[in-house]
Structures are given as C-alpha cells and as structure tokens.
Design an enzyme around this catalytic site. Structure first.
Site, PDB file in Angstrom:
ATOM      1  N   HIS A  44      50.023 144.111  54.833  1.00 61.04           N
ATOM      2  CA  HIS A  44      50.416 144.714  53.558  1.00 61.04           C
ATOM      3  C   HIS A  44      51.788 145.360  53.710  1.00 61.04           C
ATOM      4  O   HIS A  44      52.310 145.511  54.816  1.00 61.04           O
ATOM      5  CB  HIS A  44      49.384 145.759  53.097  1.00 61.04           C
ATOM      6  CG  HIS A  44      49.254 146.922  54.036  1.00 61.04           C
ATOM      7  ND1 HIS A  44      48.397 146.909  55.114  1.00 61.04           N
ATOM      8  CD2 HIS A  44      49.879 148.128  54.067  1.00 61.04           C
ATOM      9  CE1 HIS A  44      48.491 148.055  55.771  1.00 61.04           C
ATOM     10  NE2 HIS A  44      49.393 148.813  55.161  1.00 61.04           N
ATOM     11  N   LYS A 253      85.458 168.364  30.034  1.00 69.14           N
ATOM     12  CA  LYS A 253      85.543 168.782  31.430  1.00 69.14           C
ATOM     13  C   LYS A 253      84.144 168.669  32.035  1.00 69.14           C
ATOM     14  O   LYS A 253      83.260 169.479  31.752  1.00 69.14           O
ATOM     15  CB  LYS A 253      86.065 170.213  31.575  1.00 69.14           C
ATOM     16  CG  LYS A 253      86.294 170.604  33.027  1.00 69.14           C
ATOM     17  CD  LYS A 253      86.764 172.030  33.174  1.00 69.14           C
ATOM     18  CE  LYS A 253      87.140 172.299  34.627  1.00 69.14           C
ATOM     19  NZ  LYS A 253      86.045 172.005  35.563  1.00 69.14           N
ATOM     20  N   GLU A 390      81.500 173.034  29.665  1.00 72.17           N
ATOM     21  CA  GLU A 390      82.339 173.899  30.487  1.00 72.17           C
ATOM     22  C   GLU A 390      83.734 174.062  29.917  1.00 72.17           C
ATOM     23  O   GLU A 390      84.387 175.069  30.130  1.00 72.17           O
ATOM     24  CB  GLU A 390      82.411 173.354  31.918  1.00 72.17           C
ATOM     25  CG  GLU A 390      83.049 174.330  32.884  1.00 72.17           C
ATOM     26  CD  GLU A 390      83.234 173.746  34.266  1.00 72.17           C
ATOM     27  OE1 GLU A 390      83.692 174.476  35.162  1.00 72.17           O
ATOM     28  OE2 GLU A 390      82.940 172.559  34.460  1.00 72.17           O
ATOM     29  N   GLY A 721      41.790 187.164  49.851  1.00 71.85           N
ATOM     30  CA  GLY A 721      41.212 186.385  50.941  1.00 71.85           C
ATOM     31  C   GLY A 721      40.320 187.260  51.799  1.00 71.85           C
ATOM     32  O   GLY A 721      39.544 188.073  51.291  1.00 71.85           O
TER      33      GLY A 721
END
Length: 851
Positions: A44, A253, A390, A721
């Site tokens: 494969h 720009k 810009e 935990g």
C-alpha cells in the site's frame, strides 16, 4: 497538535529503526507531506500530511490517482512523528513489517484550518511534490469501518489526467515492488509499473516566442544575456500623502515579503531582498513559475498569504512559513525588468506592467498580477484605508527600473491613531529644548490604576509645544518607572517617570516588538481628557476606537459573547457523562467573570478536543486561521525563532476558543505586556498512586508554612486532578531565570528536608509513596492550568481556587466539576483569592538563603 500515543504503543523501538518521536527539528519549516510505498503484508501507499507537530496518516492500498473520477480508499491510521517523513528501509519486526520507499514529498497548503476541515470530514488541499501536484480532496466515507475510512480524490485542474501512482514509480521502487510481489495482485501491480509509464500532466504553456518578440519591440528594450543571479530591487521612499496627477499609478501595498525571481535556461531561482536564496522555502512558487515555460526572465513582487477577503495576511504568512499553518501562498507580481533576452529596465513602467499582465493572463493561481489605477492618488489611498489595507505604493508611469531607493516609487502607509497617558519624558539632546520624547502608557486591564508602557513619541511637536510641555514637566518625576515595562530599553536609562497627568493622541504605524508603537508621531495633546478618562473607558470595555487618518468609517464594536455561534451544540464532548459542546460553552459563560482575570492578556495554550475527550486531544498555543476574536503576540521561542502565540482578550475570545473545541486553558505565569517577567510561581503537588489524601492536605499546609518563613504569601487551588497547586504571586515581577532557580531550589530543599514525604525529580518509578513537588511549570513558556478551567477528564472536573481555611473540607483534588463549580460561585460572597494582585513581594535574596 496531535498525539503519538498510539504510534508509540504499537512499536518496540528496541527492535525497529523507525523514529520514536520527532528526532529532527521542524520549527521554522513549511508544513510537509510525504507518500511512502510500504511493502507490508499488503502492499500500500502511506499518505501523510503534517498538521502541527504530527503527520496525519492514511493507508491508500492502490495509491493516489490523477483521475478526478476515481475515488481511492484511504484508511486513517495513527499519527506519525514528522521525522518519519525521512524514513526508508526495512521494518524488520512486528507491526508494519516490510520495506518502505519514499514515493514523494514536498509542501502542502489548504485554505482555512486543517483540523477543522478534517473534523467536518472534508479536507481540500494542494500538493507541491515531484510526482504529486495540484489540488486534492480527502472525504470521509459514511461506511462503518473498524478504522475510519476516507476517499482520496484528485481535483479537476490542469494536472488531472489518466495517470496512476504505479505509473510514476522509479527504477528503485519498481525493483522493490517486484522483489516484494508475492500475491497475484502484487505481481500484477509490479508488471504494470514496469510496462506502462506515463508522465505527470502539465499545464498549458504560454506562447514564449510571441512574448519574446513583444518584449524586444518595446521602446527602451536592449538585448542582454540571461542570468539567474540576484538583482538589486527598486525601493520606495516613505511619504505622508500620495502624489497627484496622471503621471502616477497606484498599487496596493501588499503586507508580505519582497521576493525577486530570476530564470535562466528554464531554471528558477528565488531571492529575498537581502540576496538570500528562497527556493527551498517556496517550492510552490518555484513550480508555478516553472509552469510558465519561460527560458529567461526577471520578476519582482511580494509573497503574501491572502485571507477570505483577498487581503494580505502577514500573520498567516509567517505561520505558514513556520509550519504552524498551511495557507496557500501567492506571489503578487508588479514588475518585469527582463524577459526572454531583453533588458526592460529602461522601458517605461506602464509598458512593463502591460507585458507582465499578458504574461500572467493564464498563469496558475499562485502567481497574481498586482493591478493599479492611474491618477487620483487621494481616492486610491482613501479606498485602501477604508478597506483596512496597509497603504498604497505610488509609481511614476514612465519610470525606468532603478536599483535602490529613489523618488520614482513612493509608499504611503495608513496611519492609526489612539490616545495614551503621558507617564514620563527623556532629557533633550543636542539643540533641542524642553524634553527629548514623551513616554506613553495605556491602562493595565489586570491591575486597577495600573499602566503599561507602549513607547515614546518625540516627533510632531511644535516649538511652542516643546517649550510649554518642557516647562510643565521639567525637573519632575523620578528614575523609578511608574508603569509596567515589557523589556529593558537602554534609551530609557535617563528617563524621568511621572504619575499619569496628561493625554496625548498619537499617530503610529502598527505595533512592533514588545507591543510598542511603531513610528509614533504626535497628533495633538488632548486637553479635554484626563488619564482617568482612559482608565474608566478601558475598564468599561470600551477602549477608544483606533482611528485611521483619512478614514470615515469606524471599526465595528467588539463582539459580544452572544455573537459567538456554537456549531454542533449537541455533540457529546464527555461521553462518560453526556456533557455536550453547548454545556461547555454554558459553563464558561456562567463562570466568566471569575475565569477571565487568570487568562486575559496571558499567552495561553489550550487543549482542544474537537471530537470529544474519547478521541484525540491536542495542545494549541499558536494562532491558526479562523480565529478572529483572540489576541495574538509574537514571542521568541527557545530556538530563537519568533512564533505567534494566542491569548484571550475577553469573553468573546474564550467562547471562540470553545467553539474551536477548547476544553482546558493553560496560561503563562506572565503577561503579553511583560513576557520576560513572571508574576506567578506555581508548585504542583502531585501524589503517587498510593498516597492518601490527608497526606496531600498536610503537604500543602507545610508548603504554605515554609514559604511564609521566607516572607512569601501563597494561595491554594485544586488541579481538577489528583493534587493541589500552591501559588505564589510576585509583584512587580521577577525575571524568568530567577524564578526558575528559586522554584528548583525550594522544591529541592523541601525534598531534602522531608525525604519520606516529598520528591523533586520527575521519575515516576521513584514517586511511590511520596508527593512530587513539580517546579517545572516555572520557566519561560511553561504553563499551568487556569483557575476555573475544565479538565479533559471523566467527570468534567474543574481547577478551583480556595481559601486556606477550606482545605480541611476537601476530599480530593477533583472535588469540583462542571455542575458544582457554578453553584459554589453563586454562594460565594467574595473571591477566595481576593487581594492576590495587590500582594507586594519578590524573590530578592531568597534564593541565596535557600542555598
């Protein structure tokens, strides 16, 4: 971005030569793909795409097909390390036994977020390899399979054709195929790969000779030999306003990287404006230029990544070049100083651009023509400003192409303005009187009455203003800063700092390193406002709108949390408990006012579980396409390279991340305004499996007592935990190396003094019966779970701040969950951590005492 847990579980690395993890550095490189021919029990092709720090992988039994009508089965397999892309040779034992050849490799791109597309079941992407090119699709199959099944399909584009993977095998791979061929199907494939050879389809080439004649006929064209070497670009001068008249043309720009392309004898070479070679970083652009079929040319343009609106996205460009995103890149071309034996540098710009437009009329999409308008510069600039671009570049229509900076090209950038408090000044130098520059700050959203330094402004003042302000502030202030500083600036060595007393409105050209204003200049002193007005506005969530010079439209209001749409609200995220994606969003909305102070303006890693906690979850710390309401900041990593980190700005940021699958939030112990200064030390008490809970409680109390003996106040938090966090606030903050040394020394001291209770090393084999004092969260870039953050664990537990007086009532570190935490907060009269930001303490000489 992914998990290698399954990959590592399936392999015995004492017997296989496959890499155990990412053994080669991948930071700062484009996202790659690789296809490997694998002669395992069944031959494969392994198809792999880099997404974040792993290779997402599929086994394709018959290999990719260039025929868009053929759907090739692709069975999803475990993620592989990125370093697996370089693996070839024999897998001699166990899982995947057989020979591996590299069939193809290169870079890949996709519009949008790859993880989101994969989650939805349809990934559109483009490959730039030696054998695999053009657009492709991965579509999830609706069939129920033991492993997720997809289809790999070629897109209908210029590369589509009647070609199979076996048609493209080279002699080495064909020998491997024949050697491994045992089954009738494998033997047939080996025979086919030897007998039938086809080439990769090619896009239609341009009429090169016709273009060459057109170039030679232009007025000013001169015969010249081709060269693939670097040529110096023409540069633009900065101007405040655009020029007027029909002798000027105006272009957008573009916000990207300047790239120069030189082609000689059909070979393409790319250069940065500083003469650095860029071919390896831009194979997609090289292939696109090669597809033009030119013999020789020189082209000038800007490399950009385009967002959904067609605007250049500089952050997206940087992330793609760093391997953090896979956005399609575009080479936006605006000049053609040489073509097919003709030097066009003396030809007028309008004629050069017309020829360039003809050249690109049928070019691939990664090559684009930068269009222009002629005349009416003010209108061109206004339109660029209104679109949030810009700025513009203005060029003389009849100008030649001259290396270096001149007056034929002008750049006019969009100016932004905002209001800031004046918090100090620098002394005057030379013939200047009054002061050198004013020091500016904005309100600190985390600290009441606090301010964050944003830069200094020394231009734009009239002589009268210099004299008047100089008389007001002369000989006032102190050498001690009254605001937070993001970094040490040697130019502030002689600065005098004052309490915020005046407001200046300042023009600037964006935000630079350390979140300081770029090229600020004074617009006006706002005598109608006080610093208190700025602080009140900021606390109310209505920071003064940033204004653009010449712009008539205001920026849209900040999104409300309700504006963030939660898609697939019924998707089950916690399968053991039945909690859905909407439940997660509702939880964070209900605890938002408690949760935000711990994450706002802090670089934050999130744990995303797009398909729920039962499937792959991964850390996300860098900006990805699609995030619109989350803050981003460029920070240096250990390698020295810069990366764009995310951080929450407000409630909308948090809910947008939840929409992207975020469950857990893990902030830095510092803010984006002061990334080099830690304001938190976190000790994680992590008990071994056989440690009873009362011992953890006693350990936390002992830690508090020992810290108090050093003069340090501490705070308590469950982790969601097994353990607890003991948190030490620092104000005004300490440098990370100092914090790391202190945390290590304190943990080691505790472990040495109480060896039967504590251990300060991370080795799990030594933790039995003891509590690990984890100090490793206290270095630059390390994180710890945020207060009120969910945990991606069964039961949907939550990390919850406590008063020390509540410690004795706890039964575990996960006492609180998604349901009980909002109920607890509704009953509280005050914050358990009230006053933590007002605690004035630093490490000073404490490390010396410990040692």
């Amino acid at each position: 971005m992914g998990s290698l847990r399954d990959y590592q579980r399936k392999r015995d690395f004492s017997k296989t030569r496959e890499p155990a993890a990412n053994e080669i550095g991948t930071a700062g490189r484009r996202a790659i793909f690789v296809v490997q021919l694998h002669h395992a029990s069944r031959r494969h092709f392994d198809f792999r795409l880099q997404v974040g720090d792993v290779l997402k992988s599929w086994a394709v039994p018959k290999g990719p097909s260039y025929d868009p009508q053929v759907k090739r089965l692709a069975v999803e397999v475990e993620d592989h390390p990125v370093s697996y892309a370089g693996f070839e040779g024999d897998i001699e034992h166990g899982y995947g036994k057989g020979h591996v050849d590299q069939f193809d490799h290169g870079v890949w791109t996709t519009p949008g977020d790859a993880e989101t597309q994969l989650q939805k079941g349809h990934l559109r992407f483009e490959l730039f390899g030696k054998r695999l090119k053009g657009g492709w699709h991965l579509v999830r199959s609706g069939r129920k399979e033991r492993q997720p099944a997809w289809f790999l399909i070629k897109a209908r584009d210029a590369f589509a054709g009647d070609v199979e993977a076996d048609d493209l095998l080279d002699a080495k791979m064909a020998r491997s195929t024949r050697k491994a061929a045992k089954t009738p199907a494998a033997q047939a494939a080996a025979k086919k790969s030897t007998a039938r050879k086809k080439s990769i389809p090619r896009a239609k080439r341009l009429p090169r000779l016709r273009l060459a004649k057109a170039a030679a006929a232009l007025h000013g064209a001169r015969p010249a030999a081709p060269s693939d070497g670097f040529f110096k670009p023409e540069l633009a001068r900065l101007r405040e306003s655009p020029p007027e008249g029909a002798q000027w043309l105006h272009e957008v720009k573009w916000d990207g990287y300047r790239i120069l392309a030189a082609i000689a004898e059909g070979e393409v070479k790319l250069w940065s404006r500083n003469a650095l070679p860029w071919n390896e970083r831009l194979p997609d652009i090289v292939q696109s230029l090669e597809s033009l079929g030119l013999h020789s040319a020189r082209l000038d343009g800007e490399l950009v990544a385009l967002d959904a609106r067609g605007h250049s996205d500089f952050n997206g460009l940087q992330q793609t070049l760093a391997g953090e995103a896979q956005l399609p890149l575009v080479y936006m071309l605006f000049d053609l100083p040489y073509l097919e034996g003709s030097d066009l540098s003396r030809v007028g710009l309008r004629e050069r651009k017309q020829l360039l437009g003809n050249l690109l009329a049928h070019a691939p999409p990664h090559l684009a023509f930068s269009t222009h308008t002629i005349g009416n510069g003010q209108e061109a600039f206004r339109m660029a400003t209104d679109e949030g671009l810009e700025g513009i570049i203005s060029k003389r229509v009849d100008s030649a192409y001259h290396p270096g900076r001149g007056d034929d090209w002008l750049k006019i950038k969009r100016l932004e303005s905002d209001e800031f408090a004046v918090v100090g000044y620098t002394p005057p130098r030379g013939s200047r009187s009054g002061f050198g520059s004013l020091l500016l700050a904005r309100p600190d959203p985390q600290v009441k009455s606090g301010w964050i330094y944003v830069g200094r402004v020394g231009t734009g003042f009239s002589n009268e203003q210099l004299q008047r302000l100089g008389q007001t502030i002369a000989d006032k202030g102190s050498a001690r800063p009254t605001v937070k500083l993001a970094a040490i600036d040697p130019l502030l060595r002689d600065a005098r700092w004052v309490r915020p007393a005046a407001v200046a409105e300042v023009y600037y050209r964006g935000i630079g390193n350390n979140n300081l204003l770029r090229q600020p200049s004074l617009k006006t002193m706002r005598t109608d406002k006080t610093p208190a007005d700025l602080a009140d506005s900021d606390r109310a969530g209505s920071k003064p709108a940033t204004k653009s010079a010449g712009a008539k439209r205001r920026k849209p209001a900040a999104p409300k949390p309700a504006d963030i749409k939660i898609t697939h609200p019924d998707r089950v995220v916690f399968p053991d408990d039945g909690y859905t994606k909407q439940d997660i969003a509702d939880y964070y909305a209900s605890v938002m006012k408690w949760f935000l102070p711990g994450v706002v303006n802090r670089p934050t890693s999130v744990i995303r579980c797009p398909e729920g906690t039962a499937k792959a979850c991964f850390f996300q710390k860098h900006l990805i396409p699609g995030l619109k309401h989350v803050g981003s900041v460029k920070l240096k990593e250990e390698s020295g390279a810069q990366a764009t980190y995310i951080y929450p700005l407000d409630a909308a940021s948090v809910l947008e991340l939840v929409q992207f699958g975020a469950l857990e939030f893990h902030p830095w112990g510092s803010t984006v305004g002061q990334p080099e200064l830690a304001d938190r030390v976190v000790f994680d008490l992590d008990p071994g499996d056989d440690v009873a809970w009362p011992r953890v409680v006693a350990a936390a109390r002992l830690m508090r007592r020992l810290l108090a003996q050093l003069g340090l106040e501490s705070f308590l938090r469950t982790t969601g935990g097994k353990g607890l966090h003991v948190v030490v606030p620092l104000n005004p903050g300490c440098a990370w190396p100092q914090v790391k040394d202190f945390a290590h020394a304190f943990a080691a001291t505790v472990a040495q003094a109480h060896p039967l209770e504590f251990i300060a090393t991370a080795a799990k084999a030594q933790r039995s019966g003891r509590i690990y004092v984890d100090y490793l969260r206290n270095s630059r870039g390390a994180t710890s779970v945020a207060s009120y953050s969910l945990r991606a664990r069964s039961g949907a537990p939550v990390a919850v701040p406590l008063r020390w007086s509540e410690l004795g009532k706890l039964k575990s570190g996960h006492d609180f969950d998604i349901r009980s935490t909002p109920t607890r907060l509704a009953r509280l009269r005050s914050d358990p951590w009230a006053g933590i930001d007002g605690v004035q303490q630093e490490l000073g000489d404490i490390i010396g005492k410990l040692r």
